[in-house]
Design a protein around this motif. Structure first.
Motif, PDB file in Angstrom:
ATOM      1  N   TYR A   1       2.584  33.618   7.401  1.00  0.00           N
ATOM      2  CA  TYR A   1       3.564  33.549   6.320  1.00  0.00           C
ATOM      3  C   TYR A   1       3.780  34.901   5.634  1.00  0.00           C
ATOM      4  O   TYR A   1       4.750  35.061   4.889  1.00  0.00           O
ATOM      5  CB  TYR A   1       3.111  32.559   5.230  1.00  0.00           C
ATOM      6  CG  TYR A   1       2.556  31.247   5.756  1.00  0.00           C
ATOM      7  CD1 TYR A   1       3.356  30.378   6.493  1.00  0.00           C
ATOM      8  CD2 TYR A   1       1.231  30.880   5.508  1.00  0.00           C
ATOM      9  CE1 TYR A   1       2.847  29.178   6.964  1.00  0.00           C
ATOM     10  CE2 TYR A   1       0.722  29.677   5.974  1.00  0.00           C
ATOM     11  CZ  TYR A   1       1.530  28.832   6.708  1.00  0.00           C
ATOM     12  OH  TYR A   1       1.025  27.648   7.174  1.00  0.00           O
TER      13      TYR A   1
ATOM     14  N   ASP B   1      10.538  27.845  10.833  1.00  0.00           N
ATOM     15  CA  ASP B   1      10.881  26.426  10.643  1.00  0.00           C
ATOM     16  C   ASP B   1      12.191  26.258   9.881  1.00  0.00           C
ATOM     17  O   ASP B   1      12.421  26.938   8.870  1.00  0.00           O
ATOM     18  CB  ASP B   1       9.788  25.739   9.797  1.00  0.00           C
ATOM     19  CG  ASP B   1       8.869  24.872  10.634  1.00  0.00           C
ATOM     20  OD1 ASP B   1       9.243  24.484  11.754  1.00  0.00           O
ATOM     21  OD2 ASP B   1       7.761  24.582  10.146  1.00  0.00           O
TER      22      ASP B   1
ATOM     23  N   GLY C   1       5.741  28.489   9.474  1.00  0.00           N
ATOM     24  CA  GLY C   1       5.867  27.038   9.303  1.00  0.00           C
ATOM     25  C   GLY C   1       6.226  26.684   7.871  1.00  0.00           C
ATOM     26  O   GLY C   1       5.850  27.392   6.926  1.00  0.00           O
ATOM     27  N   ASP C   2       6.922  25.550   7.730  1.00  0.00           N
ATOM     28  CA  ASP C   2       7.214  25.102   6.362  1.00  0.00           C
ATOM     29  C   ASP C   2       5.944  24.568   5.691  1.00  0.00           C
ATOM     30  O   ASP C   2       5.948  24.243   4.501  1.00  0.00           O
ATOM     31  CB  ASP C   2       8.355  24.071   6.327  1.00  0.00           C
ATOM     32  CG  ASP C   2       8.027  22.807   7.092  1.00  0.00           C
ATOM     33  OD1 ASP C   2       6.992  22.764   7.786  1.00  0.00           O
ATOM     34  OD2 ASP C   2       8.817  21.844   6.997  1.00  0.00           O
ATOM     35  N   SER C   3       4.842  24.527   6.437  1.00  0.00           N
ATOM     36  CA  SER C   3       3.539  24.250   5.827  1.00  0.00           C
ATOM     37  C   SER C   3       3.245  25.258   4.723  1.00  0.00           C
ATOM     38  O   SER C   3       2.374  25.031   3.883  1.00  0.00           O
ATOM     39  CB  SER C   3       2.424  24.286   6.882  1.00  0.00           C
ATOM     40  OG  SER C   3       2.477  25.484   7.622  1.00  0.00           O
TER      41      SER C   3
ATOM     42  N   LEU D   1       4.281  31.070  14.170  1.00  0.00           N
ATOM     43  CA  LEU D   1       5.229  30.160  13.525  1.00  0.00           C
ATOM     44  C   LEU D   1       5.202  30.377  12.025  1.00  0.00           C
ATOM     45  O   LEU D   1       4.141  30.269  11.391  1.00  0.00           O
ATOM     46  CB  LEU D   1       4.844  28.697  13.825  1.00  0.00           C
ATOM     47  CG  LEU D   1       5.665  27.659  13.059  1.00  0.00           C
ATOM     48  CD1 LEU D   1       7.111  27.645  13.537  1.00  0.00           C
ATOM     49  CD2 LEU D   1       5.040  26.279  13.188  1.00  0.00           C
TER      50      LEU D   1
ATOM     51  N   VAL E   1      -2.735  25.885  11.546  1.00  0.00           N
ATOM     52  CA  VAL E   1      -2.370  26.596  10.324  1.00  0.00           C
ATOM     53  C   VAL E   1      -3.435  27.676  10.123  1.00  0.00           C
ATOM     54  O   VAL E   1      -4.638  27.369  10.088  1.00  0.00           O
ATOM     55  CB  VAL E   1      -2.304  25.615   9.127  1.00  0.00           C
ATOM     56  CG1 VAL E   1      -2.218  26.356   7.813  1.00  0.00           C
ATOM     57  CG2 VAL E   1      -1.113  24.670   9.299  1.00  0.00           C
TER      58      VAL E   1
ATOM     59  N   HIS F   1       9.533  19.550  17.733  1.00  0.00           N
ATOM     60  CA  HIS F   1       8.320  19.081  17.035  1.00  0.00           C
ATOM     61  C   HIS F   1       8.363  17.560  17.021  1.00  0.00           C
ATOM     62  O   HIS F   1       9.222  16.978  16.342  1.00  0.00           O
ATOM     63  CB  HIS F   1       8.289  19.660  15.617  1.00  0.00           C
ATOM     64  CG  HIS F   1       7.041  19.354  14.845  1.00  0.00           C
ATOM     65  ND1 HIS F   1       6.516  20.228  13.912  1.00  0.00           N
ATOM     66  CD2 HIS F   1       6.204  18.294  14.846  1.00  0.00           C
ATOM     67  CE1 HIS F   1       5.423  19.707  13.376  1.00  0.00           C
ATOM     68  NE2 HIS F   1       5.221  18.522  13.928  1.00  0.00           N
TER      69      HIS F   1
ATOM     70  N   VAL G   1       6.141  21.355  19.704  1.00  0.00           N
ATOM     71  CA  VAL G   1       4.868  20.989  19.079  1.00  0.00           C
ATOM     72  C   VAL G   1       4.680  19.483  19.268  1.00  0.00           C
ATOM     73  O   VAL G   1       5.623  18.712  19.117  1.00  0.00           O
ATOM     74  CB  VAL G   1       4.895  21.319  17.564  1.00  0.00           C
ATOM     75  CG1 VAL G   1       3.715  20.684  16.842  1.00  0.00           C
ATOM     76  CG2 VAL G   1       4.926  22.824  17.345  1.00  0.00           C
TER      77      VAL G   1
ATOM     78  N   THR H   1       0.121  29.778  12.669  1.00  0.00           N
ATOM     79  CA  THR H   1       1.141  30.005  11.647  1.00  0.00           C
ATOM     80  C   THR H   1       0.870  31.354  10.987  1.00  0.00           C
ATOM     81  O   THR H   1      -0.262  31.840  10.957  1.00  0.00           O
ATOM     82  CB  THR H   1       1.119  28.918  10.549  1.00  0.00           C
ATOM     83  OG1 THR H   1      -0.117  29.000   9.847  1.00  0.00           O
ATOM     84  CG2 THR H   1       1.320  27.533  11.127  1.00  0.00           C
TER      85      THR H   1
ATOM     86  N   ILE I   1      -1.226  20.267  18.035  1.00  0.00           N
ATOM     87  CA  ILE I   1      -2.011  20.387  16.797  1.00  0.00           C
ATOM     88  C   ILE I   1      -2.509  18.972  16.533  1.00  0.00           C
ATOM     89  O   ILE I   1      -1.725  18.061  16.299  1.00  0.00           O
ATOM     90  CB  ILE I   1      -1.211  21.004  15.620  1.00  0.00           C
ATOM     91  CG1 ILE I   1      -2.067  20.993  14.336  1.00  0.00           C
ATOM     92  CG2 ILE I   1       0.153  20.368  15.398  1.00  0.00           C
ATOM     93  CD1 ILE I   1      -1.561  21.924  13.241  1.00  0.00           C
TER      94      ILE I   1
ATOM     95  N   LYS J   1      12.364  26.254  14.586  1.00  0.00           N
ATOM     96  CA  LYS J   1      11.730  24.981  14.931  1.00  0.00           C
ATOM     97  C   LYS J   1      12.344  23.892  14.062  1.00  0.00           C
ATOM     98  O   LYS J   1      12.648  24.135  12.887  1.00  0.00           O
ATOM     99  CB  LYS J   1      10.215  25.029  14.709  1.00  0.00           C
ATOM    100  CG  LYS J   1       9.524  23.673  15.012  1.00  0.00           C
ATOM    101  CD  LYS J   1       8.024  23.796  15.163  1.00  0.00           C
ATOM    102  CE  LYS J   1       7.265  23.803  13.869  1.00  0.00           C
ATOM    103  NZ  LYS J   1       7.471  22.610  12.989  1.00  0.00           N
TER     104      LYS J   1
ATOM    105  N   ILE K   1      -1.755  25.211  18.419  1.00  0.00           N
ATOM    106  CA  ILE K   1      -1.370  25.877  17.174  1.00  0.00           C
ATOM    107  C   ILE K   1      -2.225  25.305  16.049  1.00  0.00           C
ATOM    108  O   ILE K   1      -2.574  24.120  16.072  1.00  0.00           O
ATOM    109  CB  ILE K   1       0.139  25.711  16.857  1.00  0.00           C
ATOM    110  CG1 ILE K   1       0.519  26.534  15.619  1.00  0.00           C
ATOM    111  CG2 ILE K   1       0.538  24.242  16.683  1.00  0.00           C
ATOM    112  CD1 ILE K   1       2.018  26.759  15.463  1.00  0.00           C
TER     113      ILE K   1
HETATM  114  O1  KIV Z   1       4.790  23.852   9.390  1.00  0.00           O
HETATM  115  C1  KIV Z   1       3.895  24.083  10.204  1.00  0.00           C
HETATM  116  O2  KIV Z   1       3.005  24.903   9.977  1.00  0.00           O
HETATM  117  C2  KIV Z   1       3.905  23.348  11.458  1.00  0.00           C
HETATM  118  C3  KIV Z   1       2.719  23.491  12.349  1.00  0.00           C
HETATM  119  C4  KIV Z   1       1.549  22.867  11.761  1.00  0.00           C
HETATM  120  C5  KIV Z   1       3.002  23.023  13.719  1.00  0.00           C
HETATM  121  O3  KIV Z   1       4.834  22.651  11.737  1.00  0.00           O
END
Ligand code: KIV
Length: 273
Positions: free
Chosen positions: A30, A88, A48-50, A46, A220, A142, A185, A28, A208, A118, A218
């Motif tokens: 950001y 995401d 990611g929405d994480s 990615l 984070v 996913h 994923v 990931t 993951i 995603k 993958i």
């Molecule tokens: O949001 C995210 O970071 C994810 C990954 C952990 C696959 O979906």
């Protein structure tokens, strides 16, 4: 048409074609500076929405908005030229209808310049995946543990031990592959099931917490870099320990500021002689 100035990023189609070649490397990202450091080493980055939990301190990813994803997607695109960048779709921006999903995904693609989106979901999202992919939007699926569904599925735990759970993940993975996703994923899923799905579907599986049997991995990036001291799930490996380094640097800075040893002469502007 001239291609001068166009970047030569890895495309979603190239990621798909990597199945059976070599493991796909993904993390990931950001922000621009971190994306810049990761880009040369990754096939796919990615957004990611994480990021809701990692950057904003939220308890789950449910509160993440489309505007947040777009702002961070733009930041990651600015810092990359090699990796395929996927953003995401956040919770609430695609589940209502395939038309809503198209509008959200089109906004992300237009406003960030990323390579695809995603979305989480299995059989129930297959129609949406087909709708998007047939209209020019590459989709990264996913399945397995789906963090956006944490409020109905009851938390973060590995899946696939019961026949019922395994059968659902199996059907979800096959549906997303058949609907036209370029990769998916698989999160938090026991090894034998991840292995079976990887062999059964035509597209790459990126694991993951789903074992080395997947076509790629993958993590984070903040987990992998050891930026969290307090929480380390079983599937995470720290490839660096940045949290204690950041704490030590902040402590040293505080001491020097209090002792007036920072800034020193070399950090100070003086009048010209
Ligand atoms: O949001 C995210 O970071 C994810 C990954 C952990 C696959 O979906």
């Amino acid at each position: 048409m001239s291609t001068v100035g166009h970047t030569k990023r890895i495309t979603p189609a190239a990621i798909e074609a990597m199945k059976g070649q070599r493991p796909i490397v993904s993390l990931t990202a950001y922000t621009t500076p971190i994306a810049r450091l990761l880009d040369p080493h990754c096939d796919l980055l990615l957004v990611g929405d994480s990021l809701g939990m990692v950057l904003y301190g939220m308890d789950t990813t449910v509160g993440v908005t489309l505007d947040m994803m777009i702002a961070h997607g733009q930041a990651v695109i600015r810092g990359t030229k090699h990796a395929c960048v996927i953003v995401d779709l956040p919770f609430g921006s695609y589940q209502e209808s395939k038309e809503q999903a198209f509008r959200s995904a089109a906004r992300i693609l237009k406003e960030t310049g990323c390579d695809g989106v995603k979305l989480e979901g299995g059989e129930e999202m297959a129609e949406t995946v087909a709708f998007l992919t047939s209209r020019g939007i590459p989709v990264f699926g996913h399945v397995g543990l789906m963090p956006q569904q944490v409020n109905t599925t009851g938390g973060y735990r590995s899946l696939g031990r019961s026949d019922k759970e395994a059968d659902k993940i199996r059907r979800d993975a096959k549906a997303i592959s058949a609907a036209g996703a370029f990769a998916m994923v698989i999160e938090g899923t026991i090894e034998p099931l991840a292995r079976e799905i990887t062999a059964a579907v035509a597209i790459p599986t990126i694991g993951i917490g789903a074992s080395a049997a997947c076509d790629g991995q993958i993590l984070v990036s903040d987990d992998m870099l050891g930026l969290f001291n307090d929480f380390k799930p079983r599937f995470v490996k720290h490839f660096a320990e940045l949290a204690p380094m950041v704490s030590k640097a902040a402590e040293a800075y505080a001491e020097e500021v209090k002792a007036r040893t920072f800034p020193a002469l070399e950090h100070t502007f003086q009048p010209k002689k």
